[in-house]
Write an enzyme that holds these catalytic residues in place. Structure first.
Site, short mmCIF file in Angstrom:
data_model
loop_
_atom_site.label_atom_id
_atom_site.label_comp_id
_atom_site.label_asym_id
_atom_site.label_seq_id
_atom_site.Cartn_x
_atom_site.Cartn_y
_atom_site.Cartn_z
N GLU A 328 17.64 90.36 51.99
CA GLU A 328 16.38 90.87 51.47
C GLU A 328 16.49 91.03 49.95
OE1 GLU A 328 13.86 91.08 53.32
OE2 GLU A 328 14.66 91.15 55.35
N ASP A 354 4.29 81.61 68.84
CA ASP A 354 4.21 82.97 68.32
C ASP A 354 4.09 82.96 66.79
OD1 ASP A 354 4.29 85.88 68.81
OD2 ASP A 354 6.15 85.78 67.65
#
Length: 642
Positions: A328, A354
């Site tokens: 991140e 999805d």
């Protein structure tokens, strides 16, 4: 200098733009490496400094003989002259020695801070130590990582914050309707990091208060009373929005389509196309995300759990999930790893579907779904926060372009309105630098401690930049050794020498890549002197929180007649004669940033220097004037932002 530590002279040459013949490069590589290895076997440690000089003499001879570029010589001085990098380049004949040296540097750096992201990088310490050893003619094992790391250690500032939880219980007796209320308040004190002063940055970490309220109703078992419990929590959290700065030039614009191929797209292209037909999500984007997020399908998350797209499992997800490590980017733009819950699927069809549903059901991607241009679709999902990587849009576009993934789109990458390929649109997003400003005081003091010269420090900066994968560590250098050390890119200019403009003969272009007009032409009270007089030009600046460097550019073709510092209040300025009695003036530029000289011919878009605040000013901006036959006129009559 990238690749030099493993003896790859060819990679070194590429990284610094060397265009010499391959035959000459091979000769340099073989001759130097052979000579160094032969010398190292014959000389003992006490003669190490003599060896360094011998290498330099050898390189000097080769430079004269076959013309090694001076920058390669500079690279050798910094990367061969120091102990650790020198040993690694030789191939690690003594693995234990090399490991011990690396361990010493690592240990010294770990001691500087408990928070890893604020420690000085190991290669920064190594490069500085290498120069120290070379300059002092020390033995190659006379390393001193502790002194250097300690000089660069961060200063961290913590402050106490109080989180409050208030619980109010209201009880009602069923029999007589009487009400009783009890309130309890609990406080928790937190010690939070608010400032980090590192070797190259001052980082401010802002916080804000968030409140949440939860209400619960219940009745007693005997039905005699009912109660309502209201819990209000007020807590301090990082204020991410305070650090966001508009980034109007993130990445470059793609103009050509590549022709690479990969069987990955043969396998998953049809599935991406099927989803695209049902949803409108460009198959090119889906495939690029599968490559970037799923590592070409080889990541554990993709290969075992069919999550090709890095979709996390938040509280709304009711399906299977798996904990995985992920990379991140923090609020301050620092890369770090953390464990997070990700969605897990039974098969790839479920995973791809999805991914489509994720876009269709999430309101923040509604703007993206209105874009037919795949490039614009990428811009919008990046802006909506699909990933924390500030370069996410650029990375996806590069994959889409290199493998011509547009061929999988419904229109094969053709804009139906023009009949041509879709055109890239430069990503305009946000970057996390509004809370970080360059400060190289620690770095400069260390350079002075060792009596390093300007040339020494420039070599050190070059070594840092070549080993810095992010290319941000020397960004915005503002210390005493001059702008030449900075690896700062100018907003809107890829090479720092020009800005792409659509110049029309006889017309002026906007004179900088910043866009805000902060003061117009006309009578005003001067903000510095307080005198009411004519403001002879317009002032242009970026947003106050935007700390990036902006170029001032020539508004039209012409010849430079003035370039330098002036005592007339304009600071560093440039004046250009465009002929026909028309001149333009560009004032208050950053010291030592001018890139043009008197007599130089320039074209529209040529970078003249960097926007600054020299002279009589109250903040950074470009003061831009247009003169016609010696008289100042309103510049906005001659230029526009279009």
């Amino acid at each position: 200098m990238s690749g030099f530590t493993d003896g790859n002279m060819l990679e070194v040459a590429r990284s610094i733009g060397n265009k010499a013949k391959d035959k000459v490069k091979d000769k340099i590589k073989k001759v130097i490496k052979h000579a160094v290895k032969k010398l190292i076997k014959k000389l003992v440690k006490k003669l190490a400094s003599m060896l360094m000089r011998a290498i330099m003499q050898l390189l000097g001879y080769l430079a004269a003989l076959i013309g090694i570029p001076a920058l390669i010589l500079a690279a050798v001085v910094i990367l061969v002259g120091g102990a650790i990098i020198f040993l690694m380049w030789l191939g690690g004949d003594d693995g234990d020695v090399s490991q011990n040296v690396t361990d010493a540097y690592t240990a010294a750096i770990v001691k500087t801070s408990e928070i890893e992201e604020y420690r000085p990088p190991i290669f920064v310490v190594q490069v500085i130590d290498s120069m120290r050893i070379t300059k002092a003619e020390l033995d190659i094992d006379d390393i001193d990582p502790e002194t250097i790391a300690n000089a660069l250690k961060p200063d961290l500032v913590y402050k106490n914050f109080t989180n409050t939880t208030t619980t109010t219980t209201t009880t009602t007796a069923i029999a007589d309707g009487s009400i009783t209320t009890k309130t309890n308040e609990s406080n928790t004190t937190l010690k939070l990091l608010t400032e980090a002063h590192t070797w190259n940055r001052d980082i401010m970490i802002p916080y804000k208060q968030e409140s949440s309220t939860a209400t619960t109703h219940y009745s007693s078992g005997d039905g005699q009373e009912s109660a309502t419990v209201t819990t209000t929590s007020t807590r301090w959290v990082k204020d991410v929005s305070a650090c966001l700065v508009s980034n109007s030039a993130s990445g470059s614009t793609i103009t050509t389509i590549g022709s690479k191929t990969n069987s990955f797209f043969d396998t998953w292209g049809p599935l991406a196309q099927k989803e695209s037909l049902e949803s409108g999500v460009p198959a090119s984007v889906t495939l690029a995300q599968a490559v970037l997020e799923g590592g070409w399908g080889t990541s554990e998350l993709a290969s075992k759990y069919y999550n090709f797209f890095g979709i996390k499992a938040d509280e709304s997800w009711t399906g299977s999930k798996v904990l995985m490590w992920t990379t991140e980017v923090s609020d301050e733009g620092v890369v770090y790893k953390e464990k997070a819950a990700f969605r897990a699927y039974q098969n790839a069809v479920e995973g791809f579907h999805d991914h489509t549903s994720f876009f269709l059901e999430n309101p923040r991607y509604q703007v993206a779904l209105t874009k037919s241009n795949p490039y614009e679709f990428v811009n919008e999902i990046a802006r909506a926060g699909y990933a924390t990587d500030p370069n996410y849009a650029t990375k996806l576009k590069n994959i889409m372009n290199s493998y011509n993934l547009f061929q999988y789109d419904a229109n094969s990458g053709i804009n139906p309105d023009t009949g041509e390929h879709w055109e890239d649109v430069t990503y305009v997003g946000n970057i996390f630098d509004g809370c970080s400003t360059p400060n190289f005081t620690k770095f400069d003091k260390l350079m002075q401690k060792y009596d390093f010269t300007q040339e020494d420090v420039e070599l050190i900066a070059e070594g840092i930049n070549e080993n810095d994968e992010t290319k941000t560590l020397m960004l915005g250098y503002n210390g005493i050794f001059g702008i030449g050390l900075s690896d700062t890119t100018l907003v809107g200019s890829e090479d720092g020498t020009s800005v792409p403009v659509q110049a029309i003969a006889g017309q002026m272009v906007w004179p900088t890549t910043a866009t805000y007009v902060t003061s117009n032409f006309g009578m005003r009270t001067n903000p510095v002197s307080g005198v009411y007089k004519l403001h002879k030009g317009v002032d242009i600046a970026p947003a106050n929180s935007d700390k990036r460097d902006y170029p001032n550019i020539a508004a039209m073709d012409g010849i430079v007649t003035v370039a330098g510092y002036s005592e007339d209040g304009y600071g560093y300025k440039v004046v250009i004669d465009h002929g026909g009695g028309i001149e333009t003036l560009y004032a208050h530029m950053k010291a030592n940033s001018l890139k043009v000289t008197v007599g130089q011919e320039v074209t529209a878009g040529t970078v003249l220097g960097t926007m600054g605040e020299t002279g009589n000013v109250d903040g950074r901006h470009l003061h831009f004037e247009v003169h016609v036959k010696g008289e100042p006129v309103n510049p906005l009559l001659y230029v526009s932002r279009e």
